[in-house]
Design a protein around this motif. Structure first.
Motif, PDB file in Angstrom:
ATOM      1  N   SER A   1      27.491  32.820  44.539  1.00 41.00           N
ATOM      2  CA  SER A   1      28.037  32.186  43.335  1.00 41.00           C
ATOM      3  C   SER A   1      28.324  33.218  42.249  1.00 41.00           C
ATOM      4  O   SER A   1      29.319  33.095  41.516  1.00 41.00           O
ATOM      5  CB  SER A   1      27.056  31.120  42.825  1.00 41.00           C
ATOM      6  N   TYR A   2      27.451  34.223  42.149  1.00 46.19           N
ATOM      7  CA  TYR A   2      27.704  35.256  41.138  1.00 46.19           C
ATOM      8  C   TYR A   2      28.940  36.077  41.496  1.00 46.19           C
ATOM      9  O   TYR A   2      29.696  36.505  40.616  1.00 46.19           O
ATOM     10  CB  TYR A   2      26.494  36.170  40.987  1.00 46.19           C
ATOM     11  N   ALA A   3      29.183  36.308  42.775  1.00 51.82           N
ATOM     12  CA  ALA A   3      30.385  37.027  43.191  1.00 51.82           C
ATOM     13  C   ALA A   3      31.639  36.267  42.779  1.00 51.82           C
ATOM     14  O   ALA A   3      32.637  36.867  42.352  1.00 51.82           O
ATOM     15  CB  ALA A   3      30.361  37.250  44.696  1.00 51.82           C
ATOM     16  N   HIS A   4      31.599  34.959  42.873  1.00 51.18           N
ATOM     17  CA  HIS A   4      32.756  34.178  42.434  1.00 51.18           C
ATOM     18  C   HIS A   4      32.917  34.231  40.911  1.00 51.18           C
ATOM     19  O   HIS A   4      34.041  34.174  40.407  1.00 51.18           O
ATOM     20  CB  HIS A   4      32.611  32.734  42.918  1.00 51.18           C
ATOM     21  N   GLN A   5      31.822  34.334  40.185  1.00 46.59           N
ATOM     22  CA  GLN A   5      31.921  34.521  38.731  1.00 46.59           C
ATOM     23  C   GLN A   5      32.603  35.846  38.407  1.00 46.59           C
ATOM     24  O   GLN A   5      33.367  35.935  37.441  1.00 46.59           O
ATOM     25  CB  GLN A   5      30.523  34.474  38.101  1.00 46.59           C
ATOM     26  N   LEU A   6      32.328  36.858  39.201  1.00 45.14           N
ATOM     27  CA  LEU A   6      32.965  38.158  38.982  1.00 45.14           C
ATOM     28  C   LEU A   6      34.468  38.069  39.218  1.00 45.14           C
ATOM     29  O   LEU A   6      35.265  38.673  38.489  1.00 45.14           O
ATOM     30  CB  LEU A   6      32.349  39.205  39.915  1.00 45.14           C
ATOM     31  N   VAL A   7      34.861  37.333  40.224  1.00 47.01           N
ATOM     32  CA  VAL A   7      36.288  37.160  40.494  1.00 47.01           C
ATOM     33  C   VAL A   7      36.968  36.467  39.317  1.00 47.01           C
ATOM     34  O   VAL A   7      38.063  36.857  38.880  1.00 47.01           O
ATOM     35  CB  VAL A   7      36.484  36.368  41.797  1.00 47.01           C
ATOM     36  N   ALA A   8      36.299  35.462  38.760  1.00 45.96           N
ATOM     37  CA  ALA A   8      36.882  34.736  37.629  1.00 45.96           C
ATOM     38  C   ALA A   8      36.904  35.584  36.360  1.00 45.96           C
ATOM     39  O   ALA A   8      37.716  35.324  35.456  1.00 45.96           O
ATOM     40  CB  ALA A   8      36.098  33.449  37.385  1.00 45.96           C
TER      41      ALA A   8
ATOM     42  N   LEU B   1      31.049  46.166  27.584  1.00 42.29           N
ATOM     43  CA  LEU B   1      30.773  46.976  28.769  1.00 42.29           C
ATOM     44  C   LEU B   1      30.373  46.085  29.940  1.00 42.29           C
ATOM     45  O   LEU B   1      30.775  46.329  31.088  1.00 42.29           O
ATOM     46  CB  LEU B   1      29.669  47.993  28.462  1.00 42.29           C
ATOM     47  N   HIS B   2      29.591  45.049  29.673  1.00 39.08           N
ATOM     48  CA  HIS B   2      29.200  44.128  30.729  1.00 39.08           C
ATOM     49  C   HIS B   2      30.424  43.427  31.307  1.00 39.08           C
ATOM     50  O   HIS B   2      30.559  43.267  32.538  1.00 39.08           O
ATOM     51  CB  HIS B   2      28.206  43.107  30.171  1.00 39.08           C
ATOM     52  N   ARG B   3      31.342  43.027  30.444  1.00 31.97           N
ATOM     53  CA  ARG B   3      32.567  42.385  30.906  1.00 31.97           C
ATOM     54  C   ARG B   3      33.424  43.357  31.713  1.00 31.97           C
ATOM     55  O   ARG B   3      34.074  42.963  32.692  1.00 31.97           O
ATOM     56  CB  ARG B   3      33.366  41.860  29.706  1.00 31.97           C
ATOM     57  N   ALA B   4      33.458  44.621  31.306  1.00 31.74           N
ATOM     58  CA  ALA B   4      34.238  45.610  32.047  1.00 31.74           C
ATOM     59  C   ALA B   4      33.680  45.808  33.458  1.00 31.74           C
ATOM     60  O   ALA B   4      34.448  45.927  34.432  1.00 31.74           O
ATOM     61  CB  ALA B   4      34.261  46.931  31.292  1.00 31.74           C
ATOM     62  N   GLU B   5      32.360  45.845  33.596  1.00 31.26           N
ATOM     63  CA  GLU B   5      31.762  45.988  34.921  1.00 31.26           C
ATOM     64  C   GLU B   5      32.102  44.781  35.792  1.00 31.26           C
ATOM     65  O   GLU B   5      32.415  44.927  36.992  1.00 31.26           O
ATOM     66  CB  GLU B   5      30.242  46.150  34.791  1.00 31.26           C
ATOM     67  N   GLN B   6      32.045  43.589  35.220  1.00 31.88           N
ATOM     68  CA  GLN B   6      32.408  42.399  35.976  1.00 31.88           C
ATOM     69  C   GLN B   6      33.874  42.442  36.399  1.00 31.88           C
ATOM     70  O   GLN B   6      34.230  42.058  37.524  1.00 31.88           O
ATOM     71  CB  GLN B   6      32.131  41.144  35.133  1.00 31.88           C
ATOM     72  N   ALA B   7      34.741  42.917  35.503  1.00 31.97           N
ATOM     73  CA  ALA B   7      36.169  42.964  35.809  1.00 31.97           C
ATOM     74  C   ALA B   7      36.466  43.942  36.941  1.00 31.97           C
ATOM     75  O   ALA B   7      37.331  43.681  37.794  1.00 31.97           O
ATOM     76  CB  ALA B   7      36.948  43.342  34.560  1.00 31.97           C
ATOM     77  N   VAL B   8      35.789  45.081  36.969  1.00 35.15           N
ATOM     78  CA  VAL B   8      35.999  46.047  38.047  1.00 35.15           C
ATOM     79  C   VAL B   8      35.619  45.432  39.392  1.00 35.15           C
ATOM     80  O   VAL B   8      36.372  45.512  40.380  1.00 35.15           O
ATOM     81  CB  VAL B   8      35.176  47.329  37.787  1.00 35.15           C
ATOM     82  N   LEU B   9      34.456  44.783  39.460  1.00 34.34           N
ATOM     83  CA  LEU B   9      34.019  44.185  40.720  1.00 34.34           C
ATOM     84  C   LEU B   9      34.926  43.026  41.122  1.00 34.34           C
ATOM     85  O   LEU B   9      35.242  42.848  42.316  1.00 34.34           O
ATOM     86  CB  LEU B   9      32.566  43.723  40.586  1.00 34.34           C
ATOM     87  N   GLY B  10      35.342  42.226  40.127  1.00 32.36           N
ATOM     88  CA  GLY B  10      36.271  41.148  40.461  1.00 32.36           C
ATOM     89  C   GLY B  10      37.575  41.676  41.014  1.00 32.36           C
ATOM     90  O   GLY B  10      38.149  41.105  41.959  1.00 32.36           O
ATOM     91  N   ALA B  11      38.084  42.792  40.464  1.00 30.54           N
ATOM     92  CA  ALA B  11      39.316  43.391  40.973  1.00 30.54           C
ATOM     93  C   ALA B  11      39.136  43.902  42.398  1.00 30.54           C
ATOM     94  O   ALA B  11      40.039  43.782  43.238  1.00 30.54           O
ATOM     95  CB  ALA B  11      39.752  44.530  40.052  1.00 30.54           C
ATOM     96  N   VAL B  12      37.975  44.472  42.699  1.00 28.22           N
ATOM     97  CA  VAL B  12      37.713  44.971  44.049  1.00 28.22           C
ATOM     98  C   VAL B  12      37.658  43.815  45.040  1.00 28.22           C
ATOM     99  O   VAL B  12      38.129  43.934  46.190  1.00 28.22           O
ATOM    100  CB  VAL B  12      36.398  45.782  44.061  1.00 28.22           C
ATOM    101  N   PHE B  13      37.091  42.680  44.634  1.00 24.88           N
ATOM    102  CA  PHE B  13      37.035  41.528  45.537  1.00 24.88           C
ATOM    103  C   PHE B  13      38.417  40.903  45.741  1.00 24.88           C
ATOM    104  O   PHE B  13      38.747  40.439  46.832  1.00 24.88           O
ATOM    105  CB  PHE B  13      36.066  40.480  44.998  1.00 24.88           C
TER     106      PHE B  13
END
Length: 390
Positions: free
Chosen positions: A86-93, A4-16
């Motif tokens: 830096s955390y935003a860039h982690q979300l993109v990755a 679930l944590h990875r899914a939340e990161q993936a959604v935000l990375g997709a939005v960015f």
């Protein structure tokens, strides 16, 4: 790492990476559906920037300006602490494929459904325990309505029909809530049974909305079964008839009931009171007890990650069914049954015509004399013509 944590990161990375995905996510995915506060703040910031017409919100994938991510991080910093560039860039990755944002979003929503249902079930259980102590039902009903409303909203967002669905396998019975079955409840039940045994004519006022299952004590359930059976058959009610009916039901072999207890509860010298009043108290206690049991069952379903979101909503609504049934009877005990609607008159017939038709149906019909057939009539001999003698 938690999926679930990875899914939340993936959604935000997709939005960015592709701000246009917000148009596909925003109608049903809200910031509160994210578990981590930082993720809630970042998704809420992206929605706020889009609503304010940020240039990056309309950029095509691959041509997103740097200001889109930087301004989203700055906006999120006003909502919560700990959000860095830096955390935003982690979300993109962390986003495998931006075009799969809707699938990632449904993962986030499914986790939110489990979490939200569990939270509402906990609140309902706590409210039921509190109402049991103070002898009320207001907080329980309020939390039950909140849970039902949350299930309807989640069903709409998930795209399913909010209808009760029974589980494919019989669920384990929820443990009886001891907090709602205290001495005061047992005393009310005992006094109610004594009132009904002393004045059996009061059974007619409570049998329409009171059920044996409303009694917390198993022995009291059997006694009310016996009283109701005698009333239904129109037989006299006294100590001996109740004892005999209890024995016929095989309840005397139960550890919670014996002959001495039956005779004690049905003592004709017991102080009589209003069965209707104490019946309302028993139904109210049953409502609170049923709410606690339903909440425990719903919480167990919500904490099982293997239950799909749509099925969880249907099972939770099904678990609320017993509470709705008791609630309806509790309302009837307080306000009385709804009056029957009069039947509309038959078309084309006046009131006097209806009266005459009713009288005609009640009059005995006259039996008409049978008409003899030609074959059954006796043969008439032919007359010989007379000759004139003149």
């Amino acid at each position: 790492m938690n999926p679930l944590h990875r899914a939340e990161q993936a959604v935000l990375g997709a939005v960015f990476l592709d701000p246009g995905q917000l148009e596909r996510l925003s109608p049903w995915l809200r910031p509160e559906h994210f578990y981590r506060p930082a993720h809630q703040a970042l998704y809420g910031a992206a929605l706020a920037l889009r609503d304010r017409g940020h240039p990056g919100s309309t950029a095509a994938a691959g041509a997103v300006p740097v200001s889109w991510v930087a301004d989203a991080v700055a906006e999120a910093g006003t909502r919560t602490r700990g959000v860095t560039a830096s955390y935003a860039h982690q979300l993109v990755a962390a986003c495998p494929r931006p075009e799969h944002a809707v699938v990632y979003g449904r993962m986030v929503l499914e986790g939110a459904i489990h979490r939200t249902v569990a939270e509402h079930a906990v609140r309902l259980h706590q409210a039921a325990r509190a109402d049991a102590v103070r002898g009320g039902t207001e907080e329980t009903l309020l939390r039950a309505d909140a849970l039902a409303g949350a299930l309807a909203d989640l069903a709409s967002r998930w795209g399913t029909d909010p209808r009760p669905v029974p589980p494919t396998t019989a669920p384990e019975p929820a443990p009886r809530a001891t907090a709602v079955a205290d001495g005061d409840v047992y005393a009310d039940e005992k006094f109610l049974l004594a009132c009904l045994a002393a004045r059996p004519d009061q059974l007619g006022t409570v049998v329409g909305w009171l059920r044996p299952s409303d009694f917390a004590d198993p022995g009291h359930q059997q006694l009310f079964w016996a009283l109701g059976a005698l009333h239904h058959r129109g037989e006299p009610v006294d100590q001996l008839t109740v004892l005999w009916e209890v024995q016929r039901r095989g309840a005397l072999t139960h550890s919670s009931l014996d002959a001495e207890r039956v005779l004690t509860v049905c003592d004709p010298l017991a102080v009589a009171g209003s069965a209707e009043h104490f019946g309302e108290q028993v139904v109210a206690a049953a409502l609170v007890r049923t709410a606690a049991e339903s909440a425990q069952r719903i919480r167990a379903l919500a904490e099982d990650a293997a239950v799909p979101a749509g099925r969880l909503i249907g099972h939770a609504l099904h678990a609320l069914g017993p509470l709705d049934e008791v609630r309806q009877r509790w309302h009837t005990a307080r306000t009385g049954p709804a009056p029957d609607k009069p039947s509309p008159p038959a078309p084309g017939r006046s009131s006097s015509g209806r009266v005459e038709a009713a009288r005609a149906r009640s009059r005995p019909r006259r039996t008409a004399a049978p008409t003899p057939s030609a074959a059954s009539l006796p043969a008439v001999p032919a007359r010989t013509p007379r000759r004139s003698t003149a």
